[in-house]
Design a protein around this motif. Structure first.
Motif, PDB file in Angstrom:
ATOM      1  N   VAL A  14      33.784 -27.351  -8.459  1.00 19.47           N
ATOM      2  CA  VAL A  14      34.140 -26.920  -7.103  1.00 19.47           C
ATOM      3  C   VAL A  14      32.857 -27.078  -6.304  1.00 19.47           C
ATOM      4  CG1 VAL A  14      34.856 -25.002  -5.639  1.00 19.47           C
ATOM      5  CG2 VAL A  14      35.895 -25.303  -7.895  1.00 19.47           C
ATOM      6  N   SER A  15      32.890 -27.894  -5.275  1.00 22.34           N
ATOM      7  CA  SER A  15      31.654 -28.239  -4.576  1.00 22.34           C
ATOM      8  C   SER A  15      31.915 -28.411  -3.081  1.00 22.34           C
ATOM      9  CB  SER A  15      31.091 -29.546  -5.151  1.00 22.34           C
ATOM     10  OG  SER A  15      31.878 -30.657  -4.717  1.00 22.34           O
ATOM     11  N   PRO A  16      30.862 -28.587  -2.307  1.00 22.96           N
ATOM     12  CA  PRO A  16      31.060 -28.869  -0.880  1.00 22.96           C
ATOM     13  C   PRO A  16      31.805 -30.173  -0.606  1.00 22.96           C
ATOM     14  CG  PRO A  16      28.838 -28.064  -1.270  1.00 22.96           C
ATOM     15  CD  PRO A  16      29.444 -28.313  -2.618  1.00 22.96           C
ATOM     16  N   PHE A  17      32.017 -30.999  -1.633  1.00 30.72           N
ATOM     17  CA  PHE A  17      32.847 -32.191  -1.471  1.00 30.72           C
ATOM     18  C   PHE A  17      34.328 -31.851  -1.572  1.00 30.72           C
ATOM     19  CE2 PHE A  17      28.921 -34.149  -3.333  1.00 30.72           C
ATOM     20  CZ  PHE A  17      28.526 -34.810  -2.181  1.00 30.72           C
ATOM     21  N   ALA A  51      26.114 -26.354   3.226  1.00 31.48           N
ATOM     22  CA  ALA A  51      27.146 -27.112   2.523  1.00 31.48           C
ATOM     23  C   ALA A  51      28.069 -26.120   1.827  1.00 31.48           C
ATOM     24  CB  ALA A  51      26.520 -28.072   1.515  1.00 31.48           C
ATOM     25  N   VAL A  52      29.227 -25.894   2.407  1.00 32.76           N
ATOM     26  CA  VAL A  52      30.183 -24.939   1.844  1.00 32.76           C
ATOM     27  C   VAL A  52      31.430 -25.688   1.375  1.00 32.76           C
ATOM     28  CG1 VAL A  52      29.352 -23.080   3.325  1.00 32.76           C
ATOM     29  CG2 VAL A  52      31.286 -24.467   4.077  1.00 32.76           C
ATOM     30  N   VAL A  53      32.146 -25.074   0.441  1.00 28.82           N
ATOM     31  CA  VAL A  53      33.395 -25.666  -0.039  1.00 28.82           C
ATOM     32  C   VAL A  53      34.389 -25.642   1.125  1.00 28.82           C
ATOM     33  CG1 VAL A  53      35.217 -25.561  -1.759  1.00 28.82           C
ATOM     34  CG2 VAL A  53      32.901 -24.787  -2.342  1.00 28.82           C
ATOM     35  N   PRO A  54      34.914 -26.772   1.533  1.00 28.22           N
ATOM     36  CA  PRO A  54      35.757 -26.810   2.735  1.00 28.22           C
ATOM     37  C   PRO A  54      37.053 -26.030   2.566  1.00 28.22           C
ATOM     38  CG  PRO A  54      35.777 -28.931   1.595  1.00 28.22           C
ATOM     39  CD  PRO A  54      34.712 -28.118   0.947  1.00 28.22           C
ATOM     40  N   ALA A  77      34.407 -19.430  -9.154  1.00 31.47           N
ATOM     41  CA  ALA A  77      34.315 -19.545 -10.611  1.00 31.47           C
ATOM     42  C   ALA A  77      35.697 -19.614 -11.255  1.00 31.47           C
ATOM     43  CB  ALA A  77      33.527 -18.361 -11.172  1.00 31.47           C
ATOM     44  N   VAL A  78      36.605 -18.743 -10.838  1.00 33.65           N
ATOM     45  CA  VAL A  78      37.964 -18.740 -11.395  1.00 33.65           C
ATOM     46  C   VAL A  78      38.645 -20.084 -11.149  1.00 33.65           C
ATOM     47  CG1 VAL A  78      40.267 -17.708 -11.178  1.00 33.65           C
ATOM     48  CG2 VAL A  78      38.244 -16.234 -11.247  1.00 33.65           C
ATOM     49  N   THR A  79      38.426 -20.665  -9.975  1.00 36.46           N
ATOM     50  CA  THR A  79      39.013 -21.966  -9.649  1.00 36.46           C
ATOM     51  C   THR A  79      38.429 -23.073 -10.518  1.00 36.46           C
ATOM     52  OG1 THR A  79      39.369 -21.261  -7.356  1.00 36.46           O
ATOM     53  CG2 THR A  79      39.402 -23.624  -7.786  1.00 36.46           C
ATOM     54  N   ALA A  80      37.110 -23.062 -10.716  1.00 33.93           N
ATOM     55  CA  ALA A  80      36.470 -24.092 -11.530  1.00 33.93           C
ATOM     56  C   ALA A  80      36.916 -24.003 -12.989  1.00 33.93           C
ATOM     57  CB  ALA A  80      34.950 -23.961 -11.435  1.00 33.93           C
ATOM     58  N   VAL A  81      36.974 -22.784 -13.527  1.00 33.01           N
ATOM     59  CA  VAL A  81      37.427 -22.613 -14.908  1.00 33.01           C
ATOM     60  C   VAL A  81      38.878 -23.047 -15.040  1.00 33.01           C
ATOM     61  CG1 VAL A  81      37.914 -20.917 -16.719  1.00 33.01           C
ATOM     62  CG2 VAL A  81      35.768 -20.790 -15.434  1.00 33.01           C
ATOM     63  N   GLY A  82      39.698 -22.686 -14.062  1.00 34.32           N
ATOM     64  CA  GLY A  82      41.107 -23.081 -14.094  1.00 34.32           C
ATOM     65  C   GLY A  82      41.291 -24.584 -14.077  1.00 34.32           C
ATOM     66  N   GLY A 217      28.899 -23.694  -4.908  1.00 35.99           N
ATOM     67  CA  GLY A 217      29.787 -24.443  -5.776  1.00 35.99           C
ATOM     68  C   GLY A 217      29.738 -23.954  -7.200  1.00 35.99           C
ATOM     69  N   SER A 218      30.395 -24.687  -8.071  1.00 35.14           N
ATOM     70  CA  SER A 218      30.440 -24.346  -9.484  1.00 35.14           C
ATOM     71  C   SER A 218      30.762 -25.598 -10.282  1.00 35.14           C
ATOM     72  CB  SER A 218      31.513 -23.280  -9.747  1.00 35.14           C
ATOM     73  OG  SER A 218      31.640 -22.999 -11.125  1.00 35.14           O
ATOM     74  N   ALA A 219      30.236 -25.649 -11.487  1.00 39.32           N
ATOM     75  CA  ALA A 219      30.604 -26.693 -12.443  1.00 39.32           C
ATOM     76  C   ALA A 219      30.739 -26.033 -13.806  1.00 39.32           C
ATOM     77  CB  ALA A 219      29.561 -27.799 -12.490  1.00 39.32           C
ATOM     78  N   VAL A 220      31.786 -26.391 -14.530  1.00 38.19           N
ATOM     79  CA  VAL A 220      32.075 -25.802 -15.836  1.00 38.19           C
ATOM     80  C   VAL A 220      32.389 -26.928 -16.819  1.00 38.19           C
ATOM     81  CG1 VAL A 220      33.471 -24.122 -17.104  1.00 38.19           C
ATOM     82  CG2 VAL A 220      33.035 -23.777 -14.676  1.00 38.19           C
ATOM     83  N   PHE A 221      31.922 -26.780 -18.069  1.00 36.67           N
ATOM     84  CA  PHE A 221      32.036 -27.830 -19.073  1.00 36.67           C
ATOM     85  C   PHE A 221      32.670 -27.279 -20.347  1.00 36.67           C
ATOM     86  CE2 PHE A 221      28.330 -28.135 -16.413  1.00 36.67           C
ATOM     87  CZ  PHE A 221      28.443 -29.410 -15.873  1.00 36.67           C
TER      88      PHE A 221
END
Length: 364
Positions: A14-17, A51-54, A77-82, A217-221
């Motif tokens: 989940v990022s500013p993109f 730079a915010v998540v739109p 975070a919940v969105t990225a994990v989902g 933002g967030s990144a999860v692997f």
């Protein structure tokens, strides 16, 4: 007996993109900046750009039910994990206690902490606060809610360590699996943009560093063994070769500290410097940028010509999410099939508080 190596077999961002891996990959591939003028009504503060998540809200991406008091970093975070577990939700439901979650954060939600404190001080009575908002003030709120929301019942850990948080969380996740506490690990980090964070960053920076806009933002692997990934039909995007960390006492010592850190990580991973094809530096403000890149050149050699994946100029200073987004940037640059066999990638970071770190990823 050496520990079983783990591979990254999936990731989400989940990022500013925008929300999702494809949006992040598209922005990174195009080299398009997500930094823009900040909505001063929504985010009043000292920074004109950010730079915010739109168009991001918890109600829109997590759902309206149960999210009235969910703060921004938790929703991110919940969105990225989902977005990550969609690919193995049935496996997770069958053995939820075998999936661990290691999530990095800064201070949790600075906005929630300061808003709750202000309400306690400014209200007619200090105990006239909304009790439903108190959980947002604890650091592990995002990790806990991500696990609850998605039915993850294995070990749940929150890690905080500045811009190197994502690398620290990765190292912890490797140890967690090595100790036999889980069969797979979701690992990443998250950060939010808020007025309160913007003022803290502004006052905490040297004047020369105040030009760098903030991001979020967030990144999860997904980390698991190559055998487990193959059985599930998932390809290995990269194997985690090694992580490493060191400290330096004076700013001039950052270059030597990082060079020593990178050499050690490459040696433990069994990677020759010439095989490093991608480098994702933190690129923090001030003179540390030059020291970081010089340290990498010292190790790889003057003749090395890796592809540099610089995330910070595109999404701003994402603080606790920085290293996780650097890792995501490497995977985005590597493409759908990940790193090629024999190809290696290096993620580095230098923190102004005196810590350096790195991670080595290898193609199988």
């Amino acid at each position: 007996m050496s520990p079983t190596p783990l591979v990254i077999s999936g990731w989400s961002a989940v990022s500013p993109f925008g929300v999702g891996r494809d949006a992040f990959r598209g922005g990174i591939s195009a080299g398009r900046t997500a930094v823009a003028a900040v909505d001063r009504e929504a985010f009043p503060g000292p920074f004109a750009e950010g730079a915010v998540v739109p168009d991001f809200t918890a109600a829109k991406y997590v759902g309206k039910k149960g999210t009235r008091t969910m703060d921004r970093v938790t929703a991110i975070a919940v969105t990225a994990v989902g977005g990550l577990i969609e690919g193995f939700r049935d496996e997770l439901a069958a053995r939820p206690e075998q999936t661990a979650l290691v999530l990095g954060t800064g201070s949790g939600s600075v906005q929630s902490i300061m808003d709750f404190t202000r309400d306690a001080l400014a209200g007619e009575r200090p105990y006239h606060v909304d009790p439903a908002r108190f959980p947002n003030t604890v650091m592990n709120r995002a990790a806990g809610q991500s696990a609850i929301w998605h039915g993850i019942k294995g070990p749940n850990t929150t890690v905080a360590g500045g811009s190197l948080t994502g690398l620290l969380a990765l190292g912890y996740a490797l140890r967690l699996h090595r100790g036999g506490h889980c069969s797979r690990v979701l690992v990443g980090a998250a950060e939010e943009y808020s007025t309160q964070r913007s003022w803290l960053e502004w006052h905490g920076r040297a004047e020369a560093e105040r030009d760098t806009p903030l991001g979020e933002g967030s990144a999860v692997f997904l980390l698991e063994t190559a055998e487990d990934a193959a059985r599930a039909g998932r390809g290995a995007l990269a194997r985690v070769g090694a992580t490493g960390f060191r400290a330096f006492h004076e700013p001039d010592g950052a270059r030597e500290a990082l060079a020593t850190c990178v050499r050690g990580a490459l040696e433990r991973a069994g990677v020759a410097p010439r095989d490093v094809r991608l480098v994702a530096p933190l690129g923090a403000g001030g003179p540390l940028v030059a020291q970081e890149e010089a340290a990498v050149t010292d190790v790889l050699g003057e003749d090395a010509d890796p592809r540099w994946v610089r995330i910070r100029p595109l999404v701003g200073d994402t603080s606790a999410a920085s290293a996780a987004l650097q890792l995501a940037g490497v995977l985005a640059a590597a493409g759908d099939h990940g790193l090629a066999p024999g190809e290696a990638a290096l993620v580095t970071g230098v923190e102004r508080d005196g810590q350096v770190g790195c991670a080595v990823l290898i193609g199988d």
